[in-house]
Design an enzyme around this catalytic site. Sequence first.
Site, PDB file in Angstrom:
ATOM      1  CE  LYS A  41      -3.833   1.702   2.866  1.00 16.63           C
ATOM      2  NZ  LYS A  41      -4.482   1.515   4.178  1.00 16.63           N
ATOM      3  CG  HIS A  59      -3.153   5.021   0.438  1.00 15.63           C
ATOM      4  ND1 HIS A  59      -3.138   4.072  -0.562  1.00 15.63           N
ATOM      5  CD2 HIS A  59      -4.246   4.755   1.195  1.00 15.63           C
ATOM      6  CE1 HIS A  59      -4.193   3.278  -0.433  1.00 15.63           C
ATOM      7  NE2 HIS A  59      -4.874   3.658   0.635  1.00 15.63           N
TER       8      HIS A  59
END
Length: 222
Positions: free
Chosen positions: A107, A109
Amino acid sequence: MSAAPLDALAQSFVAFAVEAGVLRFGEFKTKAGRLSPYFFNAGLFDDGAKLGRLAGFYAERLIASGLAFDMIFGPAYKGITLAAAVSMELARRGHNLPFAYNRKEAKDHGEGGTLVGAPVKGRVLIIDDVISAGTSVRESIQMIEAAGATPCGVAIALDRQEKAAEGGVDSPLSAVQQVQQRYGLPVVAVAGLADLLAYLDGTPELAAHRPAVLAYRERYGV
């Protein structure tokens, strides 16, 4: 010579897996291309009651094993549910431990990265349903060590106790034995193929499947 005593926990687990439709008999093609007379699909522990009972079997076997660990790691995807369920059951039994798992894709973010849950540190137990090729264990070890922690063992539901297949060639070792030898990690299994055969021995309505399972073990067993 007397027969080995039955493992009561393993027998209860096999009975539960059959009742839940997770352990089935017939003819099934494995990843190695073998025709297996039985199939174990842990994805079918698919409601709260089944998952809770499954976690109970893992917890009981782990506590009895005496294996010391500081946290649980569940490799994506099946290991995620197992890590959460088993950590809840262990806490219920007085052993409250953190758990973590990985994403298949990093991921970019929020908190980022591939690891989710508690910080991965100390002695880490990897939990999964089975060990087929050892790929999931190897990847888990790499992630745990990259985080600065120490893999200390693997817990699985069923040990198929059959020769691993590498590049189409049968290894003299099972996938579980390869993990034990390559990484020096103990593997704790709730039940194995020997327990399944013992269960078939004592279950008249399923006795017709025993010759095929026995023949499979004689051909591929370790």
